[in-house]
Design a protein around this motif. Sequence first.
Motif, PDB file in Angstrom:
ATOM      1  N   ALA A  37     -26.599  -7.437   6.214  1.00  0.00           N
ATOM      2  CA  ALA A  37     -27.121  -8.296   7.386  1.00  0.00           C
ATOM      3  C   ALA A  37     -26.127  -9.097   8.294  1.00  0.00           C
ATOM      4  N   VAL A  38     -24.748  -9.130   7.868  1.00  0.00           N
ATOM      5  CA  VAL A  38     -23.934 -10.022   8.726  1.00  0.00           C
ATOM      6  C   VAL A  38     -23.544  -9.547   9.949  1.00  0.00           C
ATOM      7  N   ARG A  39     -23.966 -10.043  11.008  1.00  0.00           N
ATOM      8  CA  ARG A  39     -23.813  -9.282  12.333  1.00  0.00           C
ATOM      9  C   ARG A  39     -22.437  -9.738  13.047  1.00  0.00           C
ATOM     10  N   ALA A  40     -21.759 -10.708  12.551  1.00  0.00           N
ATOM     11  CA  ALA A  40     -20.556 -11.268  13.183  1.00  0.00           C
ATOM     12  C   ALA A  40     -19.635 -12.026  12.024  1.00  0.00           C
ATOM     13  N   ASP A  42     -15.500 -13.493  10.750  1.00  0.00           N
ATOM     14  CA  ASP A  42     -14.432 -13.717  10.933  1.00  0.00           C
ATOM     15  C   ASP A  42     -13.436 -14.079   9.599  1.00  0.00           C
ATOM     16  N   SER A  43     -12.309 -14.602   9.318  1.00  0.00           N
ATOM     17  CA  SER A  43     -11.515 -14.720   8.224  1.00  0.00           C
ATOM     18  C   SER A  43     -12.332 -15.906   7.416  1.00  0.00           C
ATOM     19  N   ALA A  44     -13.204 -16.533   7.995  1.00  0.00           N
ATOM     20  CA  ALA A  44     -13.869 -17.285   7.151  1.00  0.00           C
ATOM     21  C   ALA A  44     -14.989 -16.671   6.025  1.00  0.00           C
ATOM     22  N   LEU A  45     -15.269 -15.518   6.266  1.00  0.00           N
ATOM     23  CA  LEU A  45     -16.030 -14.799   5.445  1.00  0.00           C
ATOM     24  C   LEU A  45     -15.202 -14.484   4.104  1.00  0.00           C
ATOM     25  N   ILE A  46     -14.092 -13.938   4.472  1.00  0.00           N
ATOM     26  CA  ILE A  46     -13.206 -13.720   3.443  1.00  0.00           C
ATOM     27  C   ILE A  46     -12.875 -14.858   2.543  1.00  0.00           C
ATOM     28  N   ALA A  47     -12.579 -16.059   3.155  1.00  0.00           N
ATOM     29  CA  ALA A  47     -12.224 -17.217   2.493  1.00  0.00           C
ATOM     30  C   ALA A  47     -13.504 -17.576   1.574  1.00  0.00           C
ATOM     31  N   LEU A  48     -14.771 -17.314   2.148  1.00  0.00           N
ATOM     32  CA  LEU A  48     -15.941 -17.868   1.365  1.00  0.00           C
ATOM     33  C   LEU A  48     -16.033 -16.693   0.062  1.00  0.00           C
ATOM     34  N   LEU A  49     -15.860 -15.474   0.210  1.00  0.00           N
ATOM     35  CA  LEU A  49     -15.868 -14.509  -0.884  1.00  0.00           C
ATOM     36  C   LEU A  49     -14.827 -14.923  -1.905  1.00  0.00           C
ATOM     37  N   LEU A  50     -13.410 -15.242  -1.329  1.00  0.00           N
ATOM     38  CA  LEU A  50     -12.574 -15.757  -2.447  1.00  0.00           C
ATOM     39  C   LEU A  50     -12.997 -16.975  -3.235  1.00  0.00           C
ATOM     40  N   ALA A  51     -13.664 -17.997  -2.460  1.00  0.00           N
ATOM     41  CA  ALA A  51     -14.090 -19.115  -3.202  1.00  0.00           C
ATOM     42  C   ALA A  51     -15.044 -18.832  -4.238  1.00  0.00           C
ATOM     43  N   TRP A  52     -16.051 -17.722  -3.745  1.00  0.00           N
ATOM     44  CA  TRP A  52     -17.048 -17.626  -4.959  1.00  0.00           C
ATOM     45  C   TRP A  52     -16.511 -16.650  -6.106  1.00  0.00           C
ATOM     46  N   ARG A  53     -15.444 -16.000  -5.650  1.00  0.00           N
ATOM     47  CA  ARG A  53     -14.748 -15.112  -6.592  1.00  0.00           C
ATOM     48  C   ARG A  53     -14.208 -16.081  -7.786  1.00  0.00           C
ATOM     49  N   ALA A  72     -14.334  -6.938   8.519  1.00  0.00           N
ATOM     50  CA  ALA A  72     -14.151  -7.771   7.112  1.00  0.00           C
ATOM     51  C   ALA A  72     -13.299  -6.973   6.128  1.00  0.00           C
ATOM     52  N   VAL A  73     -13.465  -5.876   6.100  1.00  0.00           N
ATOM     53  CA  VAL A  73     -12.641  -4.932   5.215  1.00  0.00           C
ATOM     54  C   VAL A  73     -11.226  -4.866   5.625  1.00  0.00           C
ATOM     55  N   ALA A  74     -11.109  -4.907   7.055  1.00  0.00           N
ATOM     56  CA  ALA A  74      -9.893  -4.767   7.830  1.00  0.00           C
ATOM     57  C   ALA A  74      -9.048  -6.019   7.296  1.00  0.00           C
ATOM     58  N   LEU A  75      -9.819  -7.165   7.691  1.00  0.00           N
ATOM     59  CA  LEU A  75      -9.278  -8.486   7.239  1.00  0.00           C
ATOM     60  C   LEU A  75      -8.644  -8.529   5.801  1.00  0.00           C
TER      61      LEU A  75
END
Length: 86
Positions: A37-40, A42-53, A72-75
């Motif tokens: 359900a993510v509609r937009a 940027d790299s902040a999503l990647i940073a969030l996922l890394l923090a959770w990981r 996000a996959v491309a990033l």
Amino acid sequence: MADGSIALTGAITVYTAHEWVDRYPAGAASITVDASAVRACDSALIALLLAWRRRAKREGATITVRNLPESAVALANIYGVAFLVA
């Protein structure tokens, strides 16, 4: 430890990612993040996922990311963290 899930929604950007940091399901042994359900994003999503990981690793939990938007996959590939979506 229970299992946990997180459904990301809306825009996850540099302006909104901070709102998601504390939604990590503490104490869960297995976490599934659904980004369908993510509609937009940027790299902040990647940073969030890394923090959770990192947090999951500290707590001995596993984390799985599903339905990540293609941008996000491309990033993740560009930043060398494609393991987030593997």
